[in-house]
Design an enzyme around this catalytic site. Structure first.
Site, mmCIF file in Angstrom:
data_model
loop_
_atom_site.group_PDB
_atom_site.id
_atom_site.type_symbol
_atom_site.label_atom_id
_atom_site.label_comp_id
_atom_site.label_asym_id
_atom_site.label_seq_id
_atom_site.Cartn_x
_atom_site.Cartn_y
_atom_site.Cartn_z
ATOM 1 N N CYS A 29 0.862 -1.177 0.000
ATOM 2 C CA CYS A 29 0.000 0.000 0.000
ATOM 3 C C CYS A 29 0.897 1.225 0.000
ATOM 4 C CB CYS A 29 -0.974 -0.023 1.167
ATOM 5 S SG CYS A 29 -0.181 -0.118 2.780
ATOM 6 N N HIS A 642 -9.960 8.363 15.234
ATOM 7 C CA HIS A 642 -9.960 7.099 14.488
ATOM 8 C C HIS A 642 -10.965 6.164 15.132
ATOM 9 C CE1 HIS A 642 -8.574 3.301 12.734
ATOM 10 N NE2 HIS A 642 -7.890 4.014 11.865
#
Length: 720
Positions: A29, A642
């Site tokens: 990624c 988050h």
């Protein structure tokens, strides 16, 4: 300092994960290599952590293992995948029925999976050739400039040995392009690439091409009255075989390799493994070389010749339609190599009519193509994409100066599906204009570039049409972007992280990016880039409070958050984004948050899914999946919220986002509604985390844990 070369690092990583044979699959990624191993216990975590170039490792359940590289991850990934020792890697473990179904569904990336696969096949067959294509096209561009200024006759049939040699520099690429494409296409389809190259080379040898137009026994030659070209037929084993010069033909190798893959893989199933090395290539060549010479090759040429005849008829009966069809057709002919036969028709027109009617409309396609490339270049400058800026600059120079579209097509346009529809609009606009204005002719065979504009008549009509095509495509690509929203967010995150690291302004230490969540990098990078306040100081070690933190469990004040700038005497209060029980970061299950690598803060075990802003400020980043939000206050405090651990994998399911990046917010404003039951059902901890990303810049960041709170209750005090 990293003293390891990329190749050496790749080999050391391979050894560290237990060797190539222990790798089931490998992806990457924004910052991490993501391994699926056969046996996770074989990975030597300590040895990997000690490597120069490795920022950290993250073992995971299910024999998954992540290695944090940072901005250089794509290069390391490429080195690993191209390593000779990787030939034995990638053997999958048995999959369950559910996994097989999920994999099939994942392949349908677009509305039509076959279309995605087709464009990938084209793109991957040409992408490795970008460098030599750019090199060849720039040589042509320079020669074209010299020709335009009358220094040398670039197209003369009796050029000196010097310019014949210069020709060989670029012709080497364009003539032998079919062999190169065959190699890459075979590699894409996971068969021996040298077999693909060999089959294509067989019909390009001097022995084969030397029979064209020769008096070799068994060879007859006739003339095509429409195109004015000669056609030779050889009788091989009593069968007629059309002879063609396949130099520059890319449709033939693409079609040939697609069939070769079926033959090659079928032979591998027939022959035992211990004799495959000899007999699979042997029979592949024995089958495919005749098929290519007798059937596949001529099919490509016949398609081109038939196309030329049809266009000649269309221009004679419907010239306005012709002016539109040519620029709309070329974007699909050029990638397949079917445009080459039209060059012969252009020359025939000049020799018989005294002018050519194809090159004018074709020019609008070329300039629409170059306009799309210009749009990509402007975006790459705007978004600071170094590699794409270099690619687009070279492709645009080759196009505008040399009239060469291949670097733009193969290097950019075929890689991003959003470009083609917008480029086609430019083609349509240019074609409509040139048709309405009565068409444009030329008495010379010219590359349609800026330097050859004077050879077209009427020149003003040609300039109007190509300008319209160019600027239409450029505007559409620039304002719509050639990347999707998700791709743009990822690429920008990688860029910001790399720039921060290169400039010594990393707002978090290297280990911070070990989180299994590229949006975390985007949040921090965007905040650091905008605020410019990062210091690059080391974050506290795992389990240790951030510098200046007086400890945990300090009673929280009851002052509501107002967004007042933090000072040494009076702190800025960050309130709870959700209702629930406040815990210290050391108690959460994520090692990155627990180590304070992303700053000091708190975790809250939520009692409901109503997520609100903890402070006044600006939303710097809003994850598309809805699980992460980055806020910067007026005084430069950077806050990350988050929701859950690894919830990025839910791909937005169960997250209803109510805000957007760039939006000004106040404490208590609703950010998202989260289905906590769905989060937990997916196997993810629902703990909501709130940290101060630039903790190192603060005098203190004081978490207040051990309490049950409602949303809006102060839970962190920040002092500058």
């Amino acid at each position: 300092m990293n003293t390891s070369t990329p190749e050496a690092l790749a080999e050391k990583i391979l050894r560290g994960v237990g060797g190539p044979e222990n790798i089931e699959s490998l992806t990457h990624c924004a910052t991490r290599l993501r391994f699926q191993l056969h046996d996770g216990e074989k990975a030597d975590q300590a040895a990997l952590d000690a490597l120069d170039g490795v920022m950290g490792t993250v073992p995971q359940s299910g024999d998954r293992f992540q290695i944090v590289i940072g901005g250089a991850v794509a290069g390391v990934y490429s080195d690993i995948m191209n390593s000779p020792s990787m030939s034995g890697a990638g053997t999958p473990r048995p999959q369950s029925d559910a996994e097989v179904k999920a994999e099939i569904r994942a392949k349908g990336r677009g509305r039509f999976a076959w279309l995605d696969n087709f464009f990938e096949y084209l793109s991957d067959s040409f992408r490795p050739l970008l460098g030599v294509l750019l090199g060849a096209s720039l040589i042509i561009a320079i020669a074209s400039m010299l020709d335009a200024f009358g220094i040398v006759d670039f197209r003369s049939a009796d050029k000196s040995a010097t310019w014949v040699f210069v020709d060989s520099m670029w012709r080497s690429v364009l003539y032998f392009l079919p062999i190169m494409v065959a190699y890459n296409a075979a590699k894409k389809l996971k068969i021996d690439p040298w077999v693909g190259a060999t089959v294509m080379a067989a019909v390009m040898t001097p022995n084969f091409t030397g029979m064209i137009g020769s008096k070799t026994p068994g060879v007859t030659t006739t003339t095509n009255t429409t195109l004015g070209t000669s056609e030779s037929v050889a009788h091989v084993f009593g069968l007629p075989m059309q002879l063609n010069d396949y130099g520059g033909q890319v449709f033939v190798p693409l079609l040939m390799v697609a069939l070769l893959a079926l033959v090659y893989k079928g032979l591998k199933r027939i022959f035992p493994e211990n004799v495959q090395m000899v007999f699979v290539p042997f029979f592949s060549m024995l089958i495919m070389i005749p098929l290519t010479a007798f059937l596949i090759g001529p099919m490509g040429v016949w398609a081109g010749n038939g196309l030329g005849t049809g266009l000649s008829w269309l221009n004679g009966h419907a010239p306005i339609v012709f002016a539109i069809v040519i620029p709309m057709l070329y974007p699909f002919l050029v990638p397949l190599g079917l445009h080459w036969p039209l060059n012969a028709l252009m020359l025939v027109n000049i020799n018989t009519l005294g002018y050519d009617f194809i090159q004018g409309p074709m020019g609008t396609w070329n300039f629409a193509c170059f306009g799309a490339t210009a749009g990509v270049l402007l975006l790459s400058i705007r978004h600071r994409e170094k590699d794409m800026r270099q690619t687009a600059t070279g492709a645009l120079a080759a196009g505008l100066l040399g009239g060469i579209s291949e670097p733009s097509l193969y290097g950019i346009h075929l890689r991003f599906k959003r470009i083609y529809p917008r480029m086609l609009v430019g083609c349509l606009v240019g074609g409509v204009i040139i048709g309405l204005l009565g068409g444009v002719n030329t008495k010379a065979f010219a590359f349609t570039s800026l330097l050859t504009i004077p050879v077209f008549e009427p020149m003003i009509k040609y300039i109007i049409s190509i300008s319209a095509a160019f600027f239409t495509s450029m505007a559409l690509v620039y304002f719509a972007d050639y990347r999707t929203k998700e791709e743009r967010a990822q690429v920008n995150a990688e860029r910001d992280t790399a720039e921060a690291a290169a400039g010594g302004k990393a707002f978090v230490p290297a280990q911070a990016v070990a989180a299994d969540d590229r949006e975390l990098v985007a949040v921090g990078a965007a905040a650091a880039g905008a605020a410019g306040t990062a210091t690059g100081a080391e974050a506290p070690s795992a389990g240790t409070p951030a510098a200046g933190t007086p400890g945990t469990g300090t009673p929280a004040t009851s002052t509501p958050a107002t967004g007042t700038p933090a000072t040494a005497g009076k702190g800025l209060e960050l309130t709870a984004p959700v209702a629930g029980q406040v815990v210290g970061l050391g108690e959460v299950e994520d090692p990155v948050f627990a180590s304070r690598a992303l700053g000091e803060g708190v975790g809250i075990e939520p009692s409901d899914g109503h997520v609100v802003a903890p402070v006044d400020g600006e939303l710097i980043t809003v994850a598309d999946t809805g699980h992460a939000f980055g806020i910067r206050t007026a005084n430069g405090v950077e806050v990350l919220i988050h929701v859950g651990i690894d919830t990025v994998k839910m791909q937005g399911k169960g997250f209803d986002v109510r805000v957007a990046a760039g939006q000004k917010i106040s404490a208590g404003d609703l950010l998202a509604e989260v289905d906590l039951a769905a989060v937990r059902a997916a196997g993810h901890p629902a703990v909501t985390l709130m940290t101060v990303l630039n903790t190192a810049d603060m005098t203190s960041v004081e978490p207040h844990v051990g309490q049950d709170v409602t949303a809006g209750t102060p839970v962190v005090t920040v002092r500058r």
